[in-house]
Design an enzyme around this catalytic site. Structure first.
Site, PDB file in Angstrom:
ATOM      1  N   ASP A  92      80.194   5.679   7.862  1.00  0.00           N
ATOM      2  CA  ASP A  92      78.917   5.445   7.198  1.00  0.00           C
ATOM      3  C   ASP A  92      78.221   6.794   7.032  1.00  0.00           C
ATOM      4  OD1 ASP A  92      77.958   6.125   9.667  1.00  0.00           O
ATOM      5  OD2 ASP A  92      77.098   4.182  10.128  1.00  0.00           O
ATOM      6  N   SER A  93      77.077   6.780   6.364  1.00  0.00           N
ATOM      7  CA  SER A  93      76.420   8.049   6.027  1.00  0.00           C
ATOM      8  C   SER A  93      75.480   8.524   7.120  1.00  0.00           C
ATOM      9  CB  SER A  93      75.615   7.868   4.754  1.00  0.00           C
ATOM     10  OG  SER A  93      74.540   6.957   5.018  1.00  0.00           O
ATOM     11  N   GLY A  95      72.509   7.133   7.664  1.00  0.00           N
ATOM     12  CA  GLY A  95      71.144   6.698   7.364  1.00  0.00           C
ATOM     13  C   GLY A  95      70.703   5.510   8.209  1.00  0.00           C
ATOM     14  N   GLN A 194      71.415  -1.607  -2.933  1.00  0.00           N
ATOM     15  CA  GLN A 194      70.285  -2.048  -2.117  1.00  0.00           C
ATOM     16  C   GLN A 194      69.445  -3.035  -2.934  1.00  0.00           C
ATOM     17  OE1 GLN A 194      69.587  -1.768   1.033  1.00  0.00           O
ATOM     18  NE2 GLN A 194      71.122  -0.239   1.676  1.00  0.00           N
ATOM     19  N   ASP A 271      82.618  -4.768   8.390  1.00  0.00           N
ATOM     20  CA  ASP A 271      82.593  -4.142   9.717  1.00  0.00           C
ATOM     21  C   ASP A 271      81.438  -4.755  10.474  1.00  0.00           C
ATOM     22  OD1 ASP A 271      80.397  -2.497   8.283  1.00  0.00           O
ATOM     23  OD2 ASP A 271      80.201  -1.934  10.371  1.00  0.00           O
ATOM     24  N   HIS A 340      90.244  -9.433  22.771  1.00  0.00           N
ATOM     25  CA  HIS A 340      90.405 -10.798  22.248  1.00  0.00           C
ATOM     26  C   HIS A 340      89.598 -10.999  20.974  1.00  0.00           C
ATOM     27  CE1 HIS A 340      90.798 -15.004  21.666  1.00  0.00           C
ATOM     28  NE2 HIS A 340      89.477 -15.049  21.527  1.00  0.00           N
TER      29      HIS A 340
END
Lengths: 376, 376
Positions: A92-93, A95, A194, A271, A340
């Site tokens: 990620d960036s 931010g 966004q 993620d 798990h």
């Protein structure tokens, strides 16, 4: 990086594809375990690869920039070498972490000014500098700098913030294209949609980022507290606009149910810290539902954590043993639960992929959803 | 249980042998990783077996009695099944932990009365009850209840304490012989020599416990703060008396150097929390010396943790990466350091065994000792 769609589900917008990177092939839909600061918490690289079957992991630029820092990462030859992980990495960036971890931060046209949550030192992230940082990290997929709006968020704030994210995106892409990979393997750049929970903003943002024609696109600013239905609504608005032939990454999502619903809307990549973080706290995801292993009822349940084949540790250790370890605060408890849960997420993605290929995804999803939400 | 000595070193009292239990064969000298409360901290059972090569582990009766408790262990079918570990287990009697962990304890002729360090609840350990507890745990080797005298210790106290330990031993053996294993596999009972740092007491105790002709014998009350030379002196006095054809177990020892010196005196079995506890704090044992990985000097050392073949993780991960993980308090740092240190201990025992077989043990030990103590 190459992306190919192998199957499209007839009953939904779900797709099964293959993402080809210089560090290996990733079948989609894919879940990326979060390796915040150069390690997926409590899990070794061997376990990630062999027991869990992870094909790509995520690193957090904010954390890696602060520790070990870009100088060390550069001298190590990038994060892959530093952590002995030869499969793909997305970063990620930074931010989002500035927003959530630093309690002393300022956002301006230039970028973020913030103080480290570790030692209070002053730092600046700009759309350009986070590209440089990710060039040094050497991630296969680089994320643009954005502002992740909170929920709830006034329309006016969301609009201005989105426009700032768009201006940052332009600067980021210019810088990305003017710079080169350091370690020989190619890197892709993903812009981020966004627009908070406002349909017109989301549409505008999705159109804007699509116009840059990057190798993949991300959806940010969701799963930040809004009702689930609103998340799916925004997700659907956006996936209808984003290019069909590029992978779509829904950032920071989510529960197993969130993921299946989003796959149905045409999302390919996910993620979330949930499988590891909740695992450390004794929450287990299984194909029959959610287990709170701290619960008294498991104390003499010597059956496997998960009877199905979703994970090796799930069959190896009993609920009573895992409960004992978690209650005694033994590290192994957190380790077993994390392995798990991640294995379960991987199993779920593989199942989803199979069902998409068989055109049975929508039915299967509707059968799975109530099970996934059941509290055992 | 059968014990056979395969080789005796010509230059020292070192022996290489084989201990045969119902859960497998153990080559001696052997180091037993400490699995306090049903888990070797931070290490999975697979890693213990496959990466580290542990052939036997130790469990602490005090901890297991309090959590998960004997009822759960009994219903699980014993500790082996409870924790999914099918190789041998030795358990201590709990006396040492009562002494070191409970701040509210009383020792009488009957046994120990103490309060749990977890919830303050009241409990009693007697020479008989700790046999019952270890029958329920199902350990392959059961230890007698003893009093581990502190250091320094007045002669009078040491003498009275030793005599109490001897009386407890008689009661323990009577109870052991009157009781039966619960799970089908046989269990052995090891008495413990006490006597603090007093040669006459140690001799008297060694003779007394030898007379019971149990399948193995242990040396307790050492490595509790006395100078190393005194520990070796007591160890030598005792090993000269203990039966040659039975394994000797030096409890709670110690550094790699302590272990090599004690092997030279005829000790066969060891346990210690040092490789895992010190590992969690960033201290690494290597064949070239001791590394404090937190040290600034390792921050850009991208060479393997240990260049030799002593551990898989030692070759897989760099010093700079491990330093980063330990400094960032990532679980994986503790895991890697613990696996490495235990693997190193196993390597050291295998080397010792080979050298004994070749009659080169004494020379090798003298060459190793300065290296083992070097701070890198």
């Amino acid at each position: 990086m190459k992306f190919r769609i192998d199957h499209r589900d007839l009953g939904s917008a779900a797709r099964a594809g293959e993402l080809n990177t210089d560090h290996g092939v990733i079948q989609t839909p894919v879940f990326m375990p979060v390796g915040t600061v150069g390690s997926v918490k409590g899990i070794s690289q061997n376990e990630l690869k062999e027991q869990i079957g992870a094909k790509i992991i995520l690193g957090n630029s904010y954390h890696l920039y602060l520790r070990p820092g870009t100088e060390i990462l550069n001298r190590a030859g990038g994060l892959h070498k530093f952590m002995s992980w030869n499969l793909p990495i997305l970063t990620d960036s930074g931010g989002y972490q500035v927003f959530s971890l630093s309690n002393n931060r300022k956002i301006t046209e230039k970028g973020y000014a913030f103080r480290s949550h570790i030692d209070g030192s002053k730092h600046i992230f700009t759309p350009e500098s986070v590209v440089d940082i990710q060039r040094i990290i050497g991630s296969n997929i680089i994320m643009a700098l954005d502002e992740c709006t909170p929920y709830p968020c006034e329309y006016e704030y969301a609009k201005n913030s989105m426009e700032l994210t768009h201006r940052w995106l332009e600067r980021g892409i210019i810088h990305f294209e003017a710079s080169r990979p350091i370690y020989g393997h190619s890197q892709s750049f993903f812009p981020i949609v966004q627009g908070s929970v406002y349909t017109d903003l989301r549409k505008q943002s999705a159109e804007m980022i699509s116009s840059f024609n990057q190798e993949g696109n991300a959806i940010g600013g969701l799963s930040v507290g809004e009702p689930e239905e609103q998340m799916y609504e925004m997700c659907e608005v956006v996936t209808q606009i984003l290019p069909q032939d590029k992978p779509r990454y829904l950032m920071g999502v989510g529960t197993p149910a969130n993921i299946l619903e989003s796959i149905a809307l045409g999302v390919d990549m996910f993620d979330c810290v949930m499988p590891t973080r909740n695992g450390r706290n004794g929450m287990l995801f299984t194909s029959n539902g959610i287990i709170n292993i701290k619960n008294e009822k498991w104390k003499d349940d010597f059956s496997p954590i998960d009877e199905t084949e979703t994970s090796g540790v799930g069959k190896q250790y009993s609920k009573a043993y895992l409960r004992h370890l978690i209650n005694a605060k033994e590290m192994l408890g957190a380790q077993i639960a994390s392995i798990h849960n991640l294995s379960f997420y991987m199993w779920l993605m593989n199942e989803a992929r199979d069902k998409i290929a068989n055109n049975t995804f929508a039915d299967w999803k509707n059968k799975m959803l109530p099970k996934l939400k059941t509290r055992l």
